[in-house]
Motif scaffolding. Sequence first.
Motif, short mmCIF file in Angstrom:
data_model
loop_
_atom_site.label_atom_id
_atom_site.label_comp_id
_atom_site.label_asym_id
_atom_site.label_seq_id
_atom_site.Cartn_x
_atom_site.Cartn_y
_atom_site.Cartn_z
N ILE A 154 -43.45 15.24 -40.69
CA ILE A 154 -44.17 14.25 -39.88
C ILE A 154 -44.99 14.95 -38.80
CG2 ILE A 154 -43.87 12.34 -38.22
CD1 ILE A 154 -43.24 11.31 -40.94
N THR A 175 -43.82 6.37 -43.97
CA THR A 175 -42.58 6.81 -44.60
C THR A 175 -41.83 5.62 -45.18
OG1 THR A 175 -42.47 8.53 -42.91
CG2 THR A 175 -40.49 8.21 -44.25
N CYS A 187 -38.44 10.65 -38.01
CA CYS A 187 -39.87 10.26 -37.95
C CYS A 187 -40.32 10.15 -36.50
CB CYS A 187 -40.11 8.92 -38.65
SG CYS A 187 -39.81 8.94 -40.42
N ASP A 196 -42.97 3.32 -40.55
CA ASP A 196 -42.00 3.41 -41.63
C ASP A 196 -41.52 2.02 -42.00
OD1 ASP A 196 -39.47 2.68 -40.25
OD2 ASP A 196 -39.62 4.64 -39.26
#
Length: 414
Positions: A202, A214, A225, A367
């Motif tokens: 990341i 993600t 993340c 994400d």
Amino acid sequence: MNKIYYKLRSGLTINYNPSEENYSIWDSKEGWELVVNKKLILFMNAYSLATTKETVFHLLRDQFQVDEKTSAEVHEYLYEQNIISEYIPLETNVGTGKGGIFNTPVMSIDQCLEGDWCDLVFIGMPYDLNVTHKPGTRLAPGYLRRVSGSLFQYDGTHLKGAYDPIEDQQKLEGIRMADCGDIHSVVFSKNGKEFDALEELIGRVIRKGIFPVTIGGDHSISLPCIKGVAANHVKIGVIQLDAHSDFGMNSFDDWRDSVHHGNFIDAVLPVENVEHVIQIGIRQLTQEKVSHPKIIQYPGKSVFNHIEELKTILRKDIRYYLTIDVDVLDPSIMPATGTPLPNGFSYIELMNIIELITEHVNLSGLDVVELLPFLERDIEGVMVSEIIFSVISKVMNRKDQYEHHIKNSNVSTY
Ligand SMILES: [Mn+2]
């Protein structure tokens, strides 16, 4: 006919050995070493930029009177020894493959990071060791790769994006995307090296100005993340759409022993440059009320009564990371999750929140977690695909602004 280009392999080291008056080439990755003479080194140099066999012959003929036959033989030798390899220029390479989310090409992260062609990457994190109830979210990245194409098919050649008849708008036009596959491991270890790999990945993506998306996995995968994003900005805010706060006022001696999908926010809060965590949709019962100075919570659907307040809280001068736990949606429309709770958001309510967020903040990453697919049916996958499409098309719509910030801030954006 297409020209075939060759290029010197990366990762080779050349050493001069004074006693033998020769040179050796060493491949640090594969571990072999090859003793060669000076002429071969000059040959190799000719391939330091991607070039054709014919160009190299003309170069060397003029410099060293090499004949065509020798040139061809040396070329074959370099190719067989794996010192040079075929090179496919990215412009023709990008977009030819398929199989990723929205049928984006699947390619290595190094290919994604080479040059500056890429705007957005999908990353799969098939990890569900941190669930407290029911595993299976590790299957979501593969499931979405299969299902998402029915919503939108990426065309890397023409980059037309997609026309949205409801908004009468072309979306994702000119945006280059790729899927760099899954963070993989033969056996995943709990909060182990795969988390470190995701965090590092990341970070690399962010430093390149590429937007990472993600796909989890359980919610704990947001921790690496967020850390990866936070490490590359002066300050960030986190926006969490979730039925559960994933927070329990724990302080961990070692997060690797303790973090799971129901408490990972406890490990996010100590990250120094995380300015605040804005939680929307929380409705889970807890033993007692818990709070934290960094947490701003809009339980249930209360956010809709506080839109103006939220707008004043969202800061224009920092970057945000958005994490969407699919259980923020009502289980009647999103049963494909491990810990569903009644009375969640309708689809349109979630879209309204996404619209508000993408309009008011600069997102640095997304994400989507906790999707526990019913593999035999596509509906939840298509819905999650549309949620992803909605966020990224809005973020990429503001790409000019986004790049402007990257360029004016020397790696670390504000
Ligand atoms: Mn969650």
